[in-house]
Write an enzyme that holds these catalytic residues in place. Sequence first.
Site: not given
Ligand code: AMP
Length: 208
Positions: A13, A88, A122, A155, A166
């Site tokens: 994404k 989410r 990654r 990360r 996740r």
């Molecule tokens: P991502 O970079 O989108 O994979 O997000 C990394 C982390 O940020 C996730 O595993 C969550 O802990 C937090 N996070 C990101 N977006 C959301 C969301 N919309 N709702 C809740 N937690 C989020």
Amino acid sequence: MKLVFLGPPGAGKGTLAADAAVDLKLSHISTGEIFREAVRAGTPLGLKVKSILDSGGLVSDYLTVELVKERLAQPDVSGGWILDGFPRTIPQAEALEIFNPPERVVNFDVTDELIIARLAGRRTCPSCKRIYHVTNMPPKKDGVCDACGAVLVIREDDSESSVRHRLVTYRRQTAPLIGFYEVKGRVLTIDAAGSPSVVYEGFRKALR
Ligand code: AMP
């Protein structure tokens, strides 16, 4: 144009959103990136969410919705946006319907095996946020960002236990959003298994 990118972690994404934002002149808004930046900067928000991010859990709906509401009210995003990683959960999607509904929802279709392989390799640039992969999309110089020369990092939530958490969170809490938007006739499903350029082509075709 107002787009939501929906898919499991490692679906690509962020990579696609960065390219599409340039191509379509849209603002790329990643809630994960906003949270990571807050953690790096040690802000009150960062201190609150650090352990949640590290474990692979979700930040509360209230906090996340308020953050996005504020971000979407800023003038620099008035030309359109891509929300990457938000909503989410169903409550987040319901809130977004009220304050700024998306026109299209791009659903990234990819298997768990591919996700695990992608996340294990990654690497990300902590400075300009570019995303690489050690074998699929390596930087020109090992461990160094092509664009800004910063040293690439892994990360913290790309550890195996966090990735597994996740994925479970995604299937339980986020995948139901596909149905939520399908009944509204806004979902475009794309095959996210190919290389970034192939996936991008599929995305542009689906958008037509
Ligand atoms: P991502 O970079 O989108 O994979 O997000 C990394 C982390 O940020 C996730 O595993 C969550 O802990 C937090 N996070 C990101 N977006 C959301 C969301 N919309 N709702 C809740 N937690 C989020």
